[in-house]
Design a protein around this motif. Structure first.
Motif, PDB file in Angstrom:
ATOM      1  N   GLY A 279     -11.922 -75.052 -60.640  1.00  0.00           N
ATOM      2  CA  GLY A 279     -13.350 -75.189 -60.952  1.00  0.00           C
ATOM      3  C   GLY A 279     -13.900 -76.606 -61.060  1.00  0.00           C
ATOM      4  O   GLY A 279     -14.829 -76.963 -60.339  1.00  0.00           O
ATOM      5  N   PRO A 280     -13.320 -77.453 -61.932  1.00  0.00           N
ATOM      6  CA  PRO A 280     -13.895 -78.795 -62.071  1.00  0.00           C
ATOM      7  C   PRO A 280     -13.880 -79.568 -60.755  1.00  0.00           C
ATOM      8  O   PRO A 280     -14.823 -80.303 -60.446  1.00  0.00           O
ATOM      9  N   SER A 283     -16.538 -78.246 -58.339  1.00  0.00           N
ATOM     10  CA  SER A 283     -17.855 -78.767 -58.713  1.00  0.00           C
ATOM     11  C   SER A 283     -18.138 -80.095 -58.028  1.00  0.00           C
ATOM     12  O   SER A 283     -19.284 -80.387 -57.679  1.00  0.00           O
ATOM     13  N   LEU A 284     -17.113 -80.881 -57.886  1.00  0.00           N
ATOM     14  CA  LEU A 284     -17.298 -82.207 -57.284  1.00  0.00           C
ATOM     15  C   LEU A 284     -17.367 -82.133 -55.766  1.00  0.00           C
ATOM     16  O   LEU A 284     -17.676 -83.119 -55.106  1.00  0.00           O
ATOM     17  N   THR A 307      -9.941 -70.558 -66.425  1.00  0.00           N
ATOM     18  CA  THR A 307     -10.967 -70.174 -67.389  1.00  0.00           C
ATOM     19  C   THR A 307     -11.981 -71.294 -67.566  1.00  0.00           C
ATOM     20  O   THR A 307     -11.612 -72.432 -67.861  1.00  0.00           O
ATOM     21  N   GLY A 308     -13.252 -70.991 -67.370  1.00  0.00           N
ATOM     22  CA  GLY A 308     -14.318 -71.970 -67.498  1.00  0.00           C
ATOM     23  C   GLY A 308     -15.160 -71.663 -68.708  1.00  0.00           C
ATOM     24  O   GLY A 308     -14.769 -70.831 -69.523  1.00  0.00           O
ATOM     25  N   PRO A 309     -16.300 -72.288 -68.863  1.00  0.00           N
ATOM     26  CA  PRO A 309     -16.852 -73.364 -68.038  1.00  0.00           C
ATOM     27  C   PRO A 309     -16.216 -74.711 -68.381  1.00  0.00           C
ATOM     28  O   PRO A 309     -15.374 -74.781 -69.257  1.00  0.00           O
ATOM     29  N   SER A 310     -16.665 -75.746 -67.688  1.00  0.00           N
ATOM     30  CA  SER A 310     -16.181 -77.116 -67.854  1.00  0.00           C
ATOM     31  C   SER A 310     -14.655 -77.136 -67.781  1.00  0.00           C
ATOM     32  O   SER A 310     -14.065 -76.372 -67.030  1.00  0.00           O
ATOM     33  N   THR A 311     -14.013 -77.975 -68.566  1.00  0.00           N
ATOM     34  CA  THR A 311     -12.562 -78.060 -68.484  1.00  0.00           C
ATOM     35  C   THR A 311     -11.940 -76.738 -68.932  1.00  0.00           C
ATOM     36  O   THR A 311     -10.883 -76.346 -68.445  1.00  0.00           O
ATOM     37  N   ALA A 320     -14.623 -66.450 -62.725  1.00  0.00           N
ATOM     38  CA  ALA A 320     -15.999 -66.856 -62.982  1.00  0.00           C
ATOM     39  C   ALA A 320     -16.467 -68.008 -62.089  1.00  0.00           C
ATOM     40  O   ALA A 320     -17.458 -68.657 -62.388  1.00  0.00           O
ATOM     41  N   ASP A 321     -15.767 -68.241 -60.993  1.00  0.00           N
ATOM     42  CA  ASP A 321     -16.268 -69.231 -60.035  1.00  0.00           C
ATOM     43  C   ASP A 321     -16.930 -68.543 -58.844  1.00  0.00           C
ATOM     44  O   ASP A 321     -17.213 -69.182 -57.824  1.00  0.00           O
ATOM     45  N   ILE A 324     -20.506 -70.209 -58.296  1.00  0.00           N
ATOM     46  CA  ILE A 324     -20.541 -71.516 -57.636  1.00  0.00           C
ATOM     47  C   ILE A 324     -20.090 -71.394 -56.179  1.00  0.00           C
ATOM     48  O   ILE A 324     -20.655 -72.027 -55.287  1.00  0.00           O
TER      49      ILE A 324
ATOM     50  N   ILE D 286     -22.987 -81.300 -60.919  1.00  0.00           N
ATOM     51  CA  ILE D 286     -22.598 -79.951 -61.319  1.00  0.00           C
ATOM     52  C   ILE D 286     -21.485 -79.948 -62.363  1.00  0.00           C
ATOM     53  O   ILE D 286     -21.563 -79.231 -63.359  1.00  0.00           O
ATOM     54  N   GLU D 287     -20.480 -80.754 -62.136  1.00  0.00           N
ATOM     55  CA  GLU D 287     -19.363 -80.722 -63.086  1.00  0.00           C
ATOM     56  C   GLU D 287     -19.832 -81.100 -64.493  1.00  0.00           C
ATOM     57  O   GLU D 287     -19.505 -80.435 -65.469  1.00  0.00           O
ATOM     58  N   GLY D 290     -21.759 -78.621 -66.515  1.00  0.00           N
ATOM     59  CA  GLY D 290     -20.880 -77.671 -67.190  1.00  0.00           C
ATOM     60  C   GLY D 290     -20.371 -78.235 -68.506  1.00  0.00           C
ATOM     61  O   GLY D 290     -20.239 -77.508 -69.497  1.00  0.00           O
ATOM     62  N   TYR D 327     -26.968 -70.910 -60.384  1.00  0.00           N
ATOM     63  CA  TYR D 327     -25.602 -70.387 -60.269  1.00  0.00           C
ATOM     64  C   TYR D 327     -24.594 -71.444 -59.840  1.00  0.00           C
ATOM     65  O   TYR D 327     -23.470 -71.109 -59.486  1.00  0.00           O
ATOM     66  N   GLY D 328     -24.990 -72.695 -59.829  1.00  0.00           N
ATOM     67  CA  GLY D 328     -24.128 -73.727 -59.255  1.00  0.00           C
ATOM     68  C   GLY D 328     -22.921 -74.095 -60.095  1.00  0.00           C
ATOM     69  O   GLY D 328     -21.978 -74.683 -59.592  1.00  0.00           O
ATOM     70  N   LEU D 329     -22.940 -73.760 -61.376  1.00  0.00           N
ATOM     71  CA  LEU D 329     -21.860 -74.237 -62.246  1.00  0.00           C
ATOM     72  C   LEU D 329     -20.623 -73.343 -62.144  1.00  0.00           C
ATOM     73  O   LEU D 329     -20.737 -72.139 -61.953  1.00  0.00           O
ATOM     74  N   HIS D 330     -19.459 -73.938 -62.288  1.00  0.00           N
ATOM     75  CA  HIS D 330     -18.261 -73.106 -62.289  1.00  0.00           C
ATOM     76  C   HIS D 330     -18.083 -72.488 -63.673  1.00  0.00           C
ATOM     77  O   HIS D 330     -18.566 -73.013 -64.673  1.00  0.00           O
ATOM     78  N   GLY D 331     -17.393 -71.346 -63.700  1.00  0.00           N
ATOM     79  CA  GLY D 331     -17.264 -70.621 -64.955  1.00  0.00           C
ATOM     80  C   GLY D 331     -18.590 -69.981 -65.338  1.00  0.00           C
ATOM     81  O   GLY D 331     -19.586 -70.099 -64.626  1.00  0.00           O
ATOM     82  N   GLY D 428     -15.263 -80.358 -73.814  1.00  0.00           N
ATOM     83  CA  GLY D 428     -15.490 -79.462 -72.687  1.00  0.00           C
ATOM     84  C   GLY D 428     -14.325 -78.501 -72.482  1.00  0.00           C
ATOM     85  O   GLY D 428     -14.395 -77.592 -71.663  1.00  0.00           O
TER      86      GLY D 428
END
Ligand SMILES: Cc1ncc(C[n+]2csc(CCOP(=O)(O)OP(=O)(O)O)c2C)c(N)n1
Ligand SMILES: Cc1ncc(C[n+]2csc(CCOP(=O)(O)OP(=O)(O)O)c2C)c(N)n1
Ligand code: SF4
Ligand code: SF4
Ligand SMILES: [Mg+2]
Ligand SMILES: [Mg+2]
Lengths: 576, 278, 278, 576
Positions: A279-280, A283-284, A307-311, A320-321, A324, D286-287, D290, D327-331, D428
């Protein structure tokens, strides 16, 4: 006094302990032994927050049929010591008929495990090991577990020998410790014997990450650039030497921005290319994915979801991706999204994704997950499919070559650097057919239509989804929930409930006709996914006109979805 | 670069496409384009064996103005794309090109790591000390007191020193050129492409629209008063005290270019599955 | 840093939180944590006036192990977050901390620009020449021949030289420290925090799990044989030929820290609309 | 001989020419003059691919009521020269009653303009200007256009004086040239006279970018970090000095990754913070968005949308970043998404977004677009609303402070650095209530619920959407399509068709109850958006259970959506 034990078609056992106790080694050997004995199996692993040396658990399911899901409960939990093993309680559900094995010298098992009503059998693992010079408690535990589930001694021996290739005293000690463990098992008086192994077939022992990597290479990938991230790193670590052996290259990039732009460059150069991340990292990669869409450069991005979000929780699974992957790009940017539905299917899906990306000159995102990626499974050898890179290349000196020509299919032959007479500039700016930047509305519309059209220009065939069963009820699911749903359905049959299982492999482009056909006659559908927000449900509602009533069953990670919870849901829902 | 299979007799003009540049009249980038085409002719390569890779900015429009293969990617990522291309296709001559914003601001990390990685490619930065394309914001090389809407009274920030950074991160060839001397620049580009490994050329290329005062650069440039060195420590000292207008090769090192090792035990694809088979 | 309003009498222990580190036994980062807490005590600041900002990695877990305000952000962006925080809240003492992967690989661009921007904050990198958190991949500072799964037989790449890059990009204070000398490191951190502008400390901090051979670093480090200099060109020469184990302050400059100008004509919010009124 | 001309309530005129012809200067003065004369107006601009010095067009609509949309056709197209003006043809639709004015010395007007049947009136702009020492053709054209639409001489004079504050000879020459232009207009024999101006009211002349910037400052924003990108740069360029004047700061970051992480740092420090960007920049944020969600740090991101995908068309508008914003964010990462529905509304929406972000401790994305951002409009002075930063701060030395406490609303008081006794680490990684990282399923679920719950914890009140009209038909739209829909409805009324207009301002969290209420009694709804892929339509289907039949009307950028096309669609659809 051994209870009369009915032979089982599936047994789940776990081995836990503090760091350094060697539970993973023992777990891997147990899986290998089961495989040697002709069983199927699945091993997942869990460890505490410590980087290294923290508590760990190897969780195995061994069965007479392929295991695409973990089971509901563990029949045996063995611990070399109890350290912080209690933190795995949520991951290690037991039941009254379960057995908890621990070394009394390490204290009592945590209450959380016993409150299930499971029987506690103290076994002096350490003392037993100590009696064997060079013997270790984890090997005693291995033997114990092997004994409890009735693995043949030869299989255990073969597994130990295979992983201790050096042989010598260490091997002998391990074999003796395993033997002692088998002896201890016999004393406990409970057994969970596996039914006889099925007929031998051609099988692999593989992780989802390895399968995906191999699928990519089969599909033609010869360049990978990537940045390490859990749980995708092992995919890359498997590919690095493998690629080198088939004449390809893996570059460790400085970051994910570099990795995805590197693979765009390489693929522009004609070499099918891939990156893997989680995920992270995904995002990039969003901006450059859009470049791949606009400039029509095929690439494959494997997102091993965590497992998200973020780290979030880096070492745990979740689905849950989807958002994205489907909708993360800015602008209207049609691209491919695919998802494997089993450990073994990581191969086919990644290979297919590579094939489709190359054929359609578009980025493909493969949504694997931590469960698939890091699970080791004994699987039927995957079928050889012939999906391989099929990029349409432009001929040298083609007259009036236009890179972004408005062909009927939307796919335009691609000039590969080195080819004379058809040079062009790939561009992420909107452009005319030649590739020259254009802000004209007509060019924008024509190229938007072209890029959308090409995704619908081919027949995706039967692989778009797994469809099983019949009836007026359906469960629609995807990815790593598939195995649990399949199993839940199998159980529901015994309750007189049956229905169809639909697991989507091709998420984008959506296949509304196909789905409608697959759901013909279905009155109600249950949508099963592992996401808190119901991303898959929203995706289905947004992309499809579903001809039936929908019910959502969802939960977030980090715990795996188990057959029982879906089984119960199916019963409750089918009777509502 | 990689040696061309057969010598060619192409004229610089044959490396120039028929696409009309979007550049303002008088923009320094026109002569950089000429220098590139001259260098390619001098290098006796064929356009189809050359790829020009860029990011986003006025200067980054350059690929389409050549008859080479071009890659006009996203802002700041030219070097990443060029690296992937060259590693995957070592037979091509790869030139990355762009602006100071593209290369030193958003693209700074790739610049560092491309210098360090030392892939055999050439990076040409058209430095005008401004973001031209977005109409006049300060870039990392902009003088601290340059007044602009986004930074009234200037940023107050010390300029980024691209040559020093290139050296510190391991570039194998470092030169400064000026768009006011197209032939000299062509010659430097030729040398850079020939030099194995990562070669970097900073070209002073005025933005006549947002930095019209840069027209005077042509009177300020002068040949570097010293011979190129291959000693990084000496080069560092020299570059750190350099007036910014020394033109020429300022460092030429001997690091081995990056090249992925070929496997000692090549296999067919199907053989890879042996390790999974039970 | 900013001078504390009132002197405090806090002990290092009071800067240590009750959160148990996830680090492996013997990891160098434990002593870096101690050095930070010692330095904070010596600086006579209060924990609530200090913010420790990090990215992702083993080392980046450090904020929560202090009793200061902590910000555990995303991988590679510690310096960006720290910059925003310090510019918006100049009254706080801001320390950014993390690993070599976080700072020099994915975070390389922010490192460059933080040095250049010279905001008054301190950056501590725990360099173990490996990605610890992701279980042992090469980082920019890893030796070219270090064998790993991802880079069998090594990367073949020249190491990234953080101190030279810091100098080349304008850091105002540059030091090297070692986790084998917690008091010495505490002292260097104290000096760094006190030094106005961007101060950078590279701490050699072994990863005992993936690079057990780094345990021998403690025998290789030695005090820098020279006095710190404020001449960048001299420092460059020195750092470029440095053996990597010189401990001490290696450069201390005099650049003015970045501080946004206060407006000469302050206004109330509602006054801003005057320019729109017809 | 002047035709008897009916006074018009809205006139659209365009002035075009090559670079350096000064068409933008003249256009701005014309807008100013119209404003001085008491009219409303809207000016948009277009230019060729040249960075500078290319052809340009100033496109104005002047009317007796506020202009929230461009009109269908231009009544007058005047060109200082014809250079490459033909490239604007698609943007400058004419009709048979239109007038094309050009200098015969510059050649004939391009056929594409005349084929509309428009009348061509040659006017010697250059020669006329030449007669006045220091006079310029663009000023003659200004006078000509002012004359054609009947702007009072005093208003023209005032506008010229205002923009040439230095006065002197240059001013005198310009005034004379304008006067000469007015004279030329009189000779043409056609006029497009505006109806008398409405009663004076308190008005602003403002762009959407300025309005958004000012709204942010009103909402409390005092820190901005950003990286230039078209068409968001002017928002930043307006804010830089404005922020400084109110004690805030703007930092130009090295890239978008830095800008968004800088504002997270600043906001963590207690200072409401914002960045502005466009699609490619948003992709890079985006990252960190999150991280804002997981660590609960409020920030505002204004995305001034341009034509995508990838670099696309930087200077043109489109509504296709809805997907990435939603919807762009992961998780699973619940956050706020808002969209202004007029140039003036950029103020309210950005201010509200800041208020909501601060109140709910969550990132807010504001979806403005190039049309709003770069259009200059004469608008009613926006109402003063009292939305301002309202972050719940934790008290010093609060007992047992837990940053991520599971409060009933989901919003937990935030400790601001500098406050003693309640230090914590923002994270995070998934965490427990204290903020300590946790991979426990219970913590993940609790925090996921908390983060989702807080978005539903407040009453968003009437601002969630603009709702106008009655009836069984509805048009659902958003953003810059709103003005055109409103106008289309007004016209449809004359055709006997009426219905409801629903323009959503709050896109996330979705407001299903409110929408259902707003659509009560509606049988069919037309969904209008400016996106090729129908992102808004999919959003509506996915997020809402719409109680009516839906029809999609969509088109991509770069051309603006015009009232006529929607009007025609409404008629056709309402009668189908
Ligand atoms: C991700 C992203 N951010 C910002 C932009 C806007 N942008 C386009 S070009 C440019 C800077 C160009 O400056 P430089 O590289 O110096 O090129 P020049 O125009 O001066 O030649 C910027 C900021 C973009 N296209 N993409
Ligand atoms: C965007 C992103 N990419 C990759 C990762 C995976 N990752 C976590 S920590 C890390 C590297 C850590 O190395 P370093 O900064 O040296 O810290 P150490 O663990 O060695 O202290 C990586 C690659 C991530 N979390 N986020
Ligand atoms: S704006 Fe400046 S850099 Fe861009 S084309 Fe014009 S002169 Fe060249
Ligand atoms: S893996 Fe290495 S860096 Fe990470 S905690 Fe362990 S010893 Fe320290
Ligand atoms: Mg520039
Ligand atoms: Mg490290």
């Amino acid at each position: 006094m051994t209870q009369a034990a009915k032979a089982m078609t599936s047994v789940s056992v776990a081995l836990a302990g503090s760091g350094g106790a060697g539970v993973m080694t023992a777990g891997n050997m147990l899986l290998e032994a089961a495989a040697q004995a002709g069983y199927y199996g699945l091993m997942t692993r869990s460890s505490g927050p410590q980087i290294r040396g923290g508590e760990a658990a190897a969780m195995l399911r061994i069965a007479t049929t392929p295991c695409d899901s973990v089971d509901d409960r563990y029949q045996v939990l063995a611990a070399v010591d109890w350290g912080n093993v209690a933190r795995f309680a949520a991951e290690l559900p037991l039941e009254a008929s379960s057995l908890v094995v621990g070394d009394p010298a390490q204290g009592e098992p945590p209450e959380v495990f016993l409150k299930s009503g499971a029987r506690y059998a103290p076994v002096t693992l350490k003392a037993t090991a100590k009696k064997i010079p060079g013997g270790w408690p984890n090997m005693v535990a291995l033997g114990l577990l092997g004994g409890l589930i009735g693995l043949p001694a030869a299989a255990l021996r073969a597994a130990v020998e295979k992983s201790m290739k050096k042989g010598g005293d260490a091997l002998a000690a391990s074999l003796a410790a395993v033997q002692a463990g088998v002896g201890e098992a016999a004393k406990i008086g409970v057994r969970y014997p596996l039914a006889p192994a099925p007929a031998r077939s051609s099988r692999w022992l593989v992780t989802g990450n390895q399968a995906a990597g191999y699928g990519a290479i089969r599909g033609g990938v010869r360049f990978v650039a990537a940045y390490p991230i859990t749980p995708a790193t092992e995919l890359l670590e498997w590919m690095a030497p493998a690629l080198a052996q088939v004449g390809g290259t893996l570059v460790q990039a400085e970051d994910e921005l570099a990795s995805i732009n590197m693979i765009l460059g390489a693929s522009y150069g004609g070499v099918p290319s891939l990156t893997a991340t989680s995920g992270p990292g995904l995002s990039l990669m969003i901006e450059a994915l859009g470049l791949g869409v606009a400039a029509e450069i095929p690439i494959v991005v494997v997102d091993v979801m965590r497992t998200g979000p973020s780290t979030g929780i880096a070492t745990k699974t979740e689905q849950a991706d989807l958002n994205i992957a489907m909708y993360g790009l800015h602008g209207d940017a049609p691209h491919l999204v695919l998802a494997p539905n089993s450990v073994a299917d990581c191969l086919l899906t990644t290979q297919w994704a590579t094939h489709l990306a190359e054929t359609l000159q578009v980025p493909a995102i493969v949504l694997s997950d931590q469960f698939f990626g890091q699970a080791r499974a004994v699987v039927e050898r995957p079928a050889d499919v012939s999906f391989a890179g099929a990029r349409q290349r432009a001929e040298p000196d083609a007259a009036d070559y236009q890179r972004y020509a408005l062909t009927p299919t939307g796919v335009s032959p691609m000039a590969i650097p080195g080819t004379p007479g058809i040079t062009y500039t790939a561009d992420g700016l909107e452009h005319g057919e030649r590739g020259t930047p254009s802000s004209a509305a007509a060019d924008h519309l024509a190229q938007m239509e072209k890029r959308a059209r090409k995704l619908d220009s081919i027949d995706y065939g039967e692989h778009w989804a797994e469809i099983e069963g019949e009836g007026e009820l359906a469960v629609i699911t995807w990815g790593s929930c598939t195995g649990a749903v399949r199993e839940a359905f199998a159980r529901a049959k015994a309750d007189g409930v049956s229905g169809r299982l639909l697991s989507l492999r091709l998420m984008s482009p959506a296949q509304p006709q196909r789905l409608r056909r697959a759901l013909q006659g279905v009155k109600r559908a249950l949508v099963v996914e592992q996401s808190f927000g119901g991303q898959f449900m929203r995706y289905l509602r947004g992309e499809y006109d579903l001809p039936c009533e929908l019910t959502s069953f969802r939960k977030p990670g980090p715990l795996p979805v188990r057959p029982d919870e879906i089984h119960r849901k199916i019963l409750e829902w089918s009777r509502a | 670069m990689n040696a061309p299979a057969t010598a060619t007799n192409l004229k610089p003009q044959q490396f120039k496409s028929d696409v009309k540049p979007v550049w303002c009249p008088g923009c320094g980038d026109y002569t950089v384009l000429s220098s590139i085409t001259k260098a390619l002719a001098a290098l006796e390569v064929r356009p189809e064996n050359v790829a020009v890779v860029s990011g986003i900015g006025c200067s980054s429009r350059i690929p389409a103005y050549t008859t080479c293969y071009g890659f006009h990617g996203v802002h700041g990522r030219a070097l990443a794309a060029a690296t992937g291309l060259k590693v995957a296709r070592p037979d091509l001559t790869v030139i990355a090109a762009g602006g100071d914003g593209d290369g030193y601001s958003i693209g700074g990390n790739h610049f560092l790591h491309a210098c360090r990685r030392n892939v055999d490619l050439t990076y040409i930065v058209m430095d005008n000390r401004v973001y031209g394309m977005t109409k006049g914001q300060p870039s990392p090389t902009t003088e601290p007191d340059w007044d602009s809407k986004l930074s009234p009274h200037g940023t107050g920030l010390r300029e980024f020193h691209p040559l020093v950074i290139a050296l510190a991160s391991g570039a194998n060839f470092i030169a400064r050129a000026t768009s006011s001397d197209p032939n000299g620049t062509a010659d430097l580009i030729t040398q850079a492409v020939r030099h194995p490994g990562f070669s970097f050329i900073e070209v002073l290329s005025p933005c006549v629209t947002f930095r019209p005062e840069q027209r005077s650069w042509k009177d300020m440039v002068h040949p570097a008063p010293v011979e190129p060195t291959d000693d990084p420590a000496r080069a560092a000292r020299r570059l750190m005290t350099d007036d910014g207008f020394n033109i020429g090769v300022l460092f030429a090192g001997h690091r081995k270019p990056y090249r992925p090792e070929a496997s000692a035990s090549p296999k067919r694809v199907a053989e890879l599955e042996a390790e999974f088979v039970l």
